[in-house]
Each structure stands twice: as C-alpha cells, then as structure tokens.
Design an enzyme around this catalytic site. Sequence first.
Site, PDB file in Angstrom:
ATOM      1  N   ARG A 242       0.847  -1.185   0.000  1.00 26.42           N
ATOM      2  CA  ARG A 242       0.000   0.000   0.000  1.00 26.42           C
ATOM      3  C   ARG A 242       0.886   1.240   0.000  1.00 26.42           C
ATOM      4  NH1 ARG A 242      -3.259  -2.791  -1.621  1.00 26.42           N
ATOM      5  NH2 ARG A 242      -5.407  -3.185  -0.934  1.00 26.42           N
ATOM      6  N   GLU A 271      -2.318   7.623  -4.999  1.00 26.76           N
ATOM      7  CA  GLU A 271      -3.545   6.869  -5.275  1.00 26.76           C
ATOM      8  C   GLU A 271      -4.675   7.297  -4.342  1.00 26.76           C
ATOM      9  OE1 GLU A 271      -2.966   2.508  -6.193  1.00 26.76           O
ATOM     10  OE2 GLU A 271      -0.981   2.993  -5.403  1.00 26.76           O
ATOM     11  N   HIS A 294      -0.045  -0.079  -9.837  1.00 31.89           N
ATOM     12  CA  HIS A 294      -0.831  -0.923  -8.938  1.00 31.89           C
ATOM     13  C   HIS A 294      -1.389  -2.122  -9.724  1.00 31.89           C
ATOM     14  CE1 HIS A 294      -3.248  -0.792  -4.929  1.00 31.89           C
ATOM     15  NE2 HIS A 294      -2.943  -2.035  -5.275  1.00 31.89           N
TER      16      HIS A 294
END
Length: 339
Positions: A242, A271, A294
Amino acid sequence: MNDHAMRTVVVTQRFFDDETIAYLKSHRCEVRLAELPPGEADGELTEDALVQMLADADGWIVGHARVTRALLSKLPRLQVIARRGVGHERVDTAAVADLGKVGAIAVGGNDACVADHALALMLAVSHRLRESQMQMNAGSWTILTGADLYRKTVGIVGLGRIGRGVVQRLQGFEARILAVTGTPDEAWSRKMGVAHVDLDELLASSDVVSLHAPLTPATRMLIDAEALARMKPTAILVNTARGGLVDDAALLDALKAGRIAGAGLDVFLSESDPSCTSVTNELIALPNVIATPHSGASTREGLLRTNRIAAQCVVAVLEGGAPPPACVIADGRHRAGST
C-alpha cells in the site's frame, strides 16, 4: 425475497470474465457490468454515479470505489459488497455491519501474482534493466554493473500470505531472509530459514527491503526519512502493498541523494492523496525506479481467481449463507434480525 427470484449483481471492475459471469447467472443472478469512462476505474466514480448504478443491486463486486456510510445508507436493497482484491481500507466496515450488510474480500486470489511481481521488481531494479534499456534507446550500449539477488539479505516487512509467498520464491536464490511480523509462526520460520528481527535491524542489514504489511494507523508512513536513512546506500526498496506505508517525498529525496540505490514501486501515496501526484511523477521519472500502476495483482490468472472468489462470496450471501470466514470483513445481518 423469493428464493427463486433473480438477484441483481453489479460489477464496477474491468476485466470481469465470461466464466464468472456464467457462474453468477447459474445462481439466478442478473449481472450488470458498469460502463466506466475510458482510462478510469470505479474509484473515480462519484457517489451520485454509484447510487445510480447500484440503486436496484442486491450484490456489488467492487474495485477501488470508496464504500462509505453515506453511500450505503442510500442503497437499502444492497446485501453484500465483495472486493475483487484483499485490501479494504476504502470500505467502512463499521457502516457495512451497522446497516445489516456483508462485506467480503477475495482472500487467496492474488497472493501468487503479487509475490511474483515483488520478485520481478527486485530483479529489475537490482539488474538495472530500465537504466540499461534507456541507454540503449539513446544509442549507447555501455554496460551498467548491477547486483545479484543470489545470497543477498532480503528483509520482509509483513508475513501474511503474500509475504510468505515471497519468502518461498526467495529459497531458490539462497537468500538470507529477515522478517518483521506481528505474531511469528516459529515452526514455519525455522523451516524456511527466516530470522525475526526488529525493524531497525532489518533496515540496517537488508540488501532488499520488501513491504507486505497492511495499511493501518500503526504502519502508515512506516518507511519515512528516518527509516530510509537506516538502509544501506546499496539497498533497494520494493513496495507492492500500500502506498501509505512509505513517505514518498522522503523516498524521492533519498533516491535523488543516492542514500539508497533504487526502488520498485507498484503503489503510491497519490492513489489516495492527489496532492502527492507531483511526487509520484518525479519518482517514476527516475532511472533507478521501476514503477507499475498498482498492477501486481492483474495477471490473467490472478484476475480469474479473484473474480471467482468475489462472485462466490456474493452468491453465498444472496443464498442465505456465509462466505469463507477468511473472506468476511463485516457481517451485520444479525443486527438486521436475519439468521
């Protein structure tokens, strides 16, 4: 609802396969695929657009859209929200439970492809593949000296399913493996040759640091300027977990100053925080950064697996049952008086 009535399942993700659609239809589900603007994902849809898409939905297979209390309160018919993926920081699980719905994730669907992706980034950065091709494109065949992954020290931050998959893959490289994890499985660690250390030791000793931890208040910005300063100048950082685990601005500074050798990044702060977009753009422009959008979980095989698991979770709930326990992130049906 009549047990034999059709249920509506809305899918707001791209790359949803025909076989999974057929599976849903075989369980009396009408499947509607959202028409997303070119180049956009469901995370960019407004709440109003989502309400319009989901107004008559019984089940929702979601990607990166924010599943908020405000949104769910406008969707009384919706029974189950299933993520085609495993991260669920964008899902208000308390709201899902409070409103009598079920939230699920596709556990086990993308472990292998993300672990593969992490190894690919390690190798690409270590062997300076991008820099070499950039030079060749510019007409220079000068050979750049890379670094082995063979018998190097790799630090794994987070030993969940994906972290363990990375450890298994590293066996073939005879790597020395250090790990930071919440509750070590000592028997498995002994078998795999994993040494559990604290984060400071891992950062100082590792040639590669690979992040596989969930994003929580405790792990947010885990890799900040101080953490990067503890790493070897020859080390590389890999993040397929993440974006919020890493202070991207600090990483940019460290890379530009040569305080670490390179980075392989599949996730970025931008993001979730568009104000960080300029930092992301600078990061991905660096020759010693291998960047992907991603996409670590987006192999053909991985998407087929996660599509099917998400669909199975939806069907289980709509038929009055429950998804596999590991997939359930919220179940509020008892609060609504359901069995």
